[in-house]
Design a protein around this motif. Structure first.
Motif, mmCIF file in Angstrom:
data_model
loop_
_atom_site.group_PDB
_atom_site.id
_atom_site.type_symbol
_atom_site.label_atom_id
_atom_site.label_comp_id
_atom_site.label_asym_id
_atom_site.label_seq_id
_atom_site.Cartn_x
_atom_site.Cartn_y
_atom_site.Cartn_z
ATOM 1 N N UNK A 77 5.674 -15.181 -0.880
ATOM 2 C CA UNK A 77 5.775 -15.305 -2.339
ATOM 3 C C UNK A 77 5.641 -16.770 -2.732
ATOM 4 N N UNK A 78 6.329 -17.647 -2.019
ATOM 5 C CA UNK A 78 6.276 -19.083 -2.318
ATOM 6 C C UNK A 78 4.849 -19.619 -2.168
ATOM 7 N N UNK A 79 4.159 -19.217 -1.088
ATOM 8 C CA UNK A 79 2.771 -19.661 -0.876
ATOM 9 C C UNK A 79 1.859 -19.146 -1.976
ATOM 10 N N UNK A 80 2.031 -17.885 -2.349
ATOM 11 C CA UNK A 80 1.186 -17.309 -3.400
ATOM 12 C C UNK A 80 1.384 -18.039 -4.724
ATOM 13 N N UNK A 81 2.635 -18.339 -5.061
ATOM 14 C CA UNK A 81 2.909 -19.044 -6.314
ATOM 15 C C UNK A 81 2.329 -20.458 -6.278
ATOM 16 N N UNK A 82 2.440 -21.124 -5.135
ATOM 17 C CA UNK A 82 1.866 -22.469 -5.000
ATOM 18 C C UNK A 82 0.347 -22.420 -5.114
ATOM 19 N N UNK A 83 -0.265 -21.387 -4.569
ATOM 20 C CA UNK A 83 -1.726 -21.272 -4.645
ATOM 21 C C UNK A 83 -2.191 -20.957 -6.060
ATOM 22 N N UNK A 88 0.486 -13.320 1.906
ATOM 23 C CA UNK A 88 0.353 -14.170 0.726
ATOM 24 C C UNK A 88 -1.091 -14.090 0.213
ATOM 25 N N UNK A 89 -1.274 -14.321 -1.081
ATOM 26 C CA UNK A 89 -2.609 -14.352 -1.668
ATOM 27 C C UNK A 89 -3.323 -15.615 -1.212
ATOM 28 N N UNK A 90 -4.591 -15.497 -0.889
ATOM 29 C CA UNK A 90 -5.414 -16.651 -0.524
ATOM 30 C C UNK A 90 -5.946 -17.295 -1.803
ATOM 31 N N UNK A 91 -6.175 -18.611 -1.747
ATOM 32 C CA UNK A 91 -6.685 -19.327 -2.919
ATOM 33 C C UNK A 91 -8.056 -18.793 -3.330
ATOM 34 N N UNK A 92 -8.897 -18.428 -2.369
ATOM 35 C CA UNK A 92 -10.231 -17.905 -2.684
ATOM 36 C C UNK A 92 -10.127 -16.595 -3.471
ATOM 37 N N UNK A 93 -9.151 -15.764 -3.145
ATOM 38 C CA UNK A 93 -8.944 -14.516 -3.886
ATOM 39 C C UNK A 93 -8.489 -14.810 -5.316
ATOM 40 N N UNK A 98 1.607 -13.971 -11.537
ATOM 41 C CA UNK A 98 2.713 -14.938 -11.511
ATOM 42 C C UNK A 98 4.016 -14.249 -11.895
ATOM 43 N N UNK A 99 3.960 -13.426 -12.932
ATOM 44 C CA UNK A 99 5.155 -12.719 -13.391
ATOM 45 C C UNK A 99 5.675 -11.777 -12.301
ATOM 46 N N UNK A 100 4.782 -11.047 -11.655
ATOM 47 C CA UNK A 100 5.181 -10.137 -10.577
ATOM 48 C C UNK A 100 5.799 -10.928 -9.428
ATOM 49 N N UNK A 101 5.178 -12.043 -9.053
ATOM 50 C CA UNK A 101 5.707 -12.877 -7.963
ATOM 51 C C UNK A 101 7.055 -13.488 -8.343
ATOM 52 N N UNK A 102 7.195 -13.882 -9.599
ATOM 53 C CA UNK A 102 8.462 -14.461 -10.056
ATOM 54 C C UNK A 102 9.588 -13.436 -9.953
ATOM 55 N N UNK A 103 9.285 -12.203 -10.364
ATOM 56 C CA UNK A 103 10.285 -11.146 -10.237
ATOM 57 C C UNK A 103 10.601 -10.877 -8.765
ATOM 58 N N UNK A 104 9.585 -10.854 -7.914
ATOM 59 C CA UNK A 104 9.808 -10.629 -6.482
ATOM 60 C C UNK A 104 10.646 -11.756 -5.885
ATOM 61 N N UNK A 143 -7.067 -4.518 -15.864
ATOM 62 C CA UNK A 143 -6.802 -5.127 -14.564
ATOM 63 C C UNK A 143 -5.378 -5.660 -14.521
ATOM 64 N N UNK A 144 -4.972 -6.332 -15.589
ATOM 65 C CA UNK A 144 -3.622 -6.892 -15.626
ATOM 66 C C UNK A 144 -2.582 -5.779 -15.561
ATOM 67 N N UNK A 145 -2.854 -4.660 -16.227
ATOM 68 C CA UNK A 145 -1.905 -3.554 -16.178
ATOM 69 C C UNK A 145 -1.865 -2.922 -14.798
ATOM 70 N N UNK A 146 -2.949 -3.014 -14.053
ATOM 71 C CA UNK A 146 -2.998 -2.401 -12.728
ATOM 72 C C UNK A 146 -2.081 -3.135 -11.748
ATOM 73 N N UNK A 147 -1.750 -4.382 -12.012
ATOM 74 C CA UNK A 147 -0.907 -5.151 -11.097
ATOM 75 C C UNK A 147 0.520 -4.620 -11.114
#
Length: 135
Positions: free
Chosen positions: A99-105, A48-53, A66-72, A13-17
């Motif tokens: 991106x900022x919302x996703x990282x905060x979530x 943005x990613x939802x907290x429930x997801x 997190x790593x993908x979002x940080x690079x983005x 799963x992690x590799x699929x990201x």
């Protein structure tokens, strides 16, 4: 002896990201359309990613995301600096907010997990003295 339960492996799963091969050097901070001759993608940016997801994700998946979002985020900052230098506007400025919302979530979900972990009582272990009497 009793079988020890092992946590499931989430590596596939992690590799699929990861959607692109890893890059080295400065090209990692530029958007893909500036690195190649491929036609520019014309669709709107993702949401943005939802907290429930995120709550349904494993720790490893959250770490990879997190790593993908940080690079983005770094790509977007580089693109914003390039746009300022050339007195241009970003095509999709809402990408930065997503991106900022996703990282905060992600931080929020990890804080919830940490709080739950700390509040969960630790089960009492039986005393070893009882075993000595049986021998």
């Amino acid at each position: 002896g009793a079988a020890v339960a092992r946590p499931p492996v989430f590596a596939p799963i992690a590799r699929a990201i990861r959607t692109t091969p890893p890059l080295r050097g400065l090209e990692e901070f530029y958007d893909a359309r500036h690195r190649s001759k491929a036609p520019e993608w014309t669709g709107p940016p993702g949401r943005a990613w939802e907290a429930a997801e995120l709550r349904r994700k494993s720790f490893e998946d959250l770490h990879a995301l997190w790593y993908v979002l940080y690079k983005e985020k770094n790509v977007l900052l580089t693109e914003a600096a390039r746009a300022r230098r050339n007195t241009m506007r970003l095509k999709y400025p809402q990408r930065k907010a997503a991106v900022r919302k996703s990282m905060a979530r992600i931080k929020q979900v990890l804080a919830e997990r940490r709080k739950t972990y700390r509040e969960t009582p630790v089960p009492e272990l039986p005393d070893d003295d009882d075993d000595d009497d049986a021998r």
